[in-house]
Design a protein around this motif. Structure first.
Motif, mmCIF file in Angstrom:
data_model
loop_
_atom_site.group_PDB
_atom_site.id
_atom_site.type_symbol
_atom_site.label_atom_id
_atom_site.label_comp_id
_atom_site.label_asym_id
_atom_site.label_seq_id
_atom_site.Cartn_x
_atom_site.Cartn_y
_atom_site.Cartn_z
ATOM 1 N N ASN B 104 -27.229 -5.627 0.151
ATOM 2 C CA ASN B 104 -28.466 -5.991 0.823
ATOM 3 C C ASN B 104 -29.266 -4.763 1.216
ATOM 4 N N ILE B 105 -28.888 -3.604 0.757
ATOM 5 C CA ILE B 105 -29.611 -2.381 1.102
ATOM 6 C C ILE B 105 -31.038 -2.486 0.599
ATOM 7 N N GLN B 106 -31.985 -2.184 1.473
ATOM 8 C CA GLN B 106 -33.394 -2.290 1.144
ATOM 9 C C GLN B 106 -33.940 -0.926 0.755
ATOM 10 N N PHE B 108 -37.327 1.215 -0.057
ATOM 11 C CA PHE B 108 -38.717 1.147 0.360
ATOM 12 C C PHE B 108 -39.645 1.907 -0.580
#
Lengths: 112, 117
Positions: B104-106, B108
């Motif tokens: 779930n690492i976002q 950017f």
């Protein structure tokens, strides 16, 4: 009161110093804890990711989570001028784990 | 590979005008997020898309804000009748999975800096 509190700084340290960055939070449902680094006019980039309590080390970086105190920390050893940036803590619960709640960020300056 | 791409990088508009901000996520990422970062503030969640599921719009501050994601890839954030308080950096992120954990690492993008005069 904000859900996540973070001292905005700025924090100025000499090169080689150990840096301690901290966040406190109020929501006991938070389980996922992250530290992001953001350089000026750039997007945040993930530094550390921790689930629940405990410590995690990656190179010069150590993340600590103390859920009993609702307190998380990021330590930077042997700080470098290139570490100068804004550090944002972020966290989320098991439900809606995608919805990150961010601190306002601490600006760090490492002086050569 | 390419990261999250946002355009334009800067946008100056007059109060009352509509603006559209674009986000192109990392190829293969099924989840897409929009955040707003006001000066000296942390990121504020706006909206979340996951595959073909209904988006989570709970963070949109008013009905002047809307977002679409076409074909499960590119997203557009639209702000109608812009106000001066809408001035901020709008950040887009994408991730590969909805579930908790490292997937779930976002990631950017660099953001769109919006200035409403």
């Amino acid at each position: 009161q904000k859900e996540v509190e973070q001292d905005p700084g700025p924090l100025s340290v000499p090169e080689g110093a150990i840096v301690s960055l901290n966040c406190t939070y109020s929501n006991s449902a938070f389980q996922y804890f992250m530290w992001y680094r953001q350089y000026s006019r750039k997007g945040p980039e993930l530094l550390m990711y921790t689930y629940s309590s405990g410590n995690k080390e990656d190179g010069r970086f150590t993340a600590q989570v103390d859920k009993s105190s609702k307190y998380i920390s990021l330590f930077i050893r042997d700080s470098q001028p290139s570490d100068s940036a804004t550090y944002l803590c972020a966290m989320s619960g098991v439900d809606s784990s995608y919805k990150l709640i961010f601190g306002s960020g601490t600006r760090l300056l490492v002086r050569p | 590979g390419a990261g999250v791409s946002q355009s334009p990088s800067n946008k100056v508009t007059e109060k009352g005008k509509d603006v559209e901000l674009r986000c192109d996520p990392i190829s293969g990422h099924t989840a897409l997020y929009w955040y707003r970062q006001s000066l000296g503030q942390g990121l504020e969640f706006l909206i979340y898309f996951q595959g073909n599921s209904a988006p989570d719009k709970s963070g949109l501050p008013s009905d002047r804000f809307s977002a679409e994601r076409t074909g499960g890839s590119v997203s557009t954030l639209t702000i109608q009748r812009t106000q001066q308080e809408d001035s901020a950096v709008y950040l887009c992120a994408s991730s590969s999975s909805r579930a908790g954990g490292t997937k779930n690492i976002q990631y950017f993008g660099a953001g769109t800096r919006l200035s409403v005069l």
